[in-house]
Design an enzyme around this catalytic site. Structure first.
Site, short mmCIF file in Angstrom:
data_model
loop_
_atom_site.label_atom_id
_atom_site.label_comp_id
_atom_site.label_asym_id
_atom_site.label_seq_id
_atom_site.Cartn_x
_atom_site.Cartn_y
_atom_site.Cartn_z
N HIS A 137 5.11 6.25 11.49
CA HIS A 137 4.63 6.08 10.12
C HIS A 137 3.66 7.24 9.87
O HIS A 137 2.45 7.04 9.79
CB HIS A 137 3.93 4.71 10.03
N ARG B 37 0.81 -1.23 0.00
CA ARG B 37 0.00 0.00 0.00
C ARG B 37 0.84 1.28 0.00
O ARG B 37 0.61 2.18 -0.80
CB ARG B 37 -0.93 0.07 1.23
N THR B 38 1.79 1.34 0.93
CA THR B 38 2.52 2.60 1.08
C THR B 38 3.31 2.90 -0.19
O THR B 38 3.25 4.01 -0.73
CB THR B 38 3.45 2.51 2.31
N LYS C 21 26.20 -4.38 -1.67
CA LYS C 21 27.68 -4.43 -1.61
C LYS C 21 28.21 -3.86 -0.31
O LYS C 21 29.42 -3.76 -0.13
CB LYS C 21 28.27 -3.62 -2.77
N ARG D 82 11.35 3.67 3.68
CA ARG D 82 10.95 2.75 4.75
C ARG D 82 12.16 1.92 5.12
O ARG D 82 12.85 1.39 4.26
CB ARG D 82 9.82 1.83 4.27
C1 NCD Z 1 1.75 -1.13 8.17
C2 NCD Z 1 3.24 -0.95 8.33
O1 NCD Z 1 4.03 -1.28 7.48
O2 NCD Z 1 3.58 -0.43 9.39
N1 NCD Z 1 1.33 -1.26 6.87
C3 NCD Z 1 1.08 -0.14 6.13
O3 NCD Z 1 1.92 0.70 5.93
N2 NCD Z 1 -0.17 -0.01 5.68
C4 NCD Z 1 1.16 -2.14 9.09
C5 NCD Z 1 1.75 -3.50 9.20
O4 NCD Z 1 2.68 -3.88 8.49
O5 NCD Z 1 1.24 -4.23 10.04
#
Ligand code: NCD
Length: 301
Positions: free
Chosen positions: A127, A49-50, A78, A99
């Site tokens: 997040h 999703r993100t 590397k 991320r």
């Molecule tokens: C979440 C995350 O990665 O923190 N997912 C997201 O970004 N929608 C939740 C999760 O992984 O449980």
């Protein structure tokens, strides 16, 4: 500007993003907004999703996207450091979405990057854009945050969505109900921060002990990858499941949210319930991230 931590987002900024996202909602043409700009999406941890909603948001704004979704095929493989990776990539793009599994990685990147950095998740820590889309979803369903009873259920210790959502909600008069096993509870520092800001916080073990009072039930996944051992994870797998029985105890207008992915914590049978809002919530990622990208890139760093 950077989007690194939810704590540093003011109420004014949050309200401005929610308002701006509303403008980006309809399927209008925004392809001139960030035309010619380039976004890097650096995903050192898995994402559906993100990653894709940021990509979709940037493309709808007329910009372009490059990036990686695994470190295979990059110089990280590397042994290149995060600092060097950011130094190089920030020379190629107008903003970075990142991320990473390490808490504080996004802050480190923002400290050295001359272009804006947006935290798409750093370990169990934060997040912020998930929080913004969660707030957007709540506001679309209830209009106001004041007076809401919001239950956050599951892995509040390792999850990185419940904590920042709570912090952002502390800008309003809400009551929070934390539903978790004691071993996966919200940390004391966060609870103190919330209570100091006047938020009522109640901690319970069973969903049945909170469900009747809730306007929002925010489910979270038990974060398997952050447990020290598989055995530890298995102790908590499946501890909470929202099913028709739980839904029958809830208010008629309670909404169920989940940042997704779900594993087993919401039964498929709930998907058809009009109170299930998690797919709508995931769709809201696009307009909200359009608003975030527009603000991040338009404002100088
Ligand atoms: C979440 C995350 O990665 O923190 N997912 C997201 O970004 N929608 C939740 C999760 O992984 O449980």
């Amino acid at each position: 500007m950077d989007f690194i931590s939810t704590r540093s987002m003011s109420k004014d900024l949050i309200e401005e993003i929610l308002k701006s996202a509303k403008r980006f909602e309809p399927k209008k043409d925004f392809s001139q907004t960030l035309r010619g700009k380039v976004l890097a999406t650096l995903f050192f941890e898995p994402s559906t999703r993100t990653q894709f909603s940021f990509q979709s948001a940037m493309e709808r704004l007329g910009g372009n996207v490059l990036g990686f979704s695994t470190i295979e095929g990059t110089s990280v493989k590397k042994g290149e450091t995060l600092v060097d990776t950011i130094r190089i990539i920030s020379g190629y793009v107008d903003a970075i979405v990142m991320r990473h599994s390490k808490e504080g990685a996004a802050k480190l990147a923002a400290d050295i990057s001359p272009v804006p950095v947006i935290n798409a998740g750093d370990g169990s820590h934060d997040h912020p854009t998930q929080t913004l889309l969660d707030l957007f979803t709540i506001k679309n369903n209830f209009k106001e945050f004041d007076g809401l009873d919001i239950g956050i259920c599951g892995d509040l210790r390792y999850g990185r969505t419940g904590r920042p959502l709570s912090i952002a909600l502390s800008n309003w008069r809400v009551k929070l109900h934390y539903i978790s096993p004691p071993q996966l509870s919200m940390d004391g520092g966060t609870i103190k921060f919330l209570r100091d800001k006047g938020v009522q916080v109640k901690e319970v073990l069973k969903m049945e002990d909170a469900i009747k009072e809730l306007d929002v039930l925010y489910m979270t996944r038990i974060q398997q990858e952050r447990f020290p051992t598989e055995e530890e994870y298995l102790k908590f797998k499946g501890v909470y499941v929202v099913d028709k029985r739980i839904m029958s105890m809830a208010k008629e207008d309670m909404i169920v949210m989940h940042p997704l992915p779900r594993v087993d914590e919401i039964a498929i049978e709930v998907d058809d319930d009009p109170r299930a809002k998690y797919f709508e919530q995931a769709r809201n990622g696009v307009p909200v991230r359009m608003a975030v990208l527009n603000r991040a890139i338009t404002d100088s760093k």
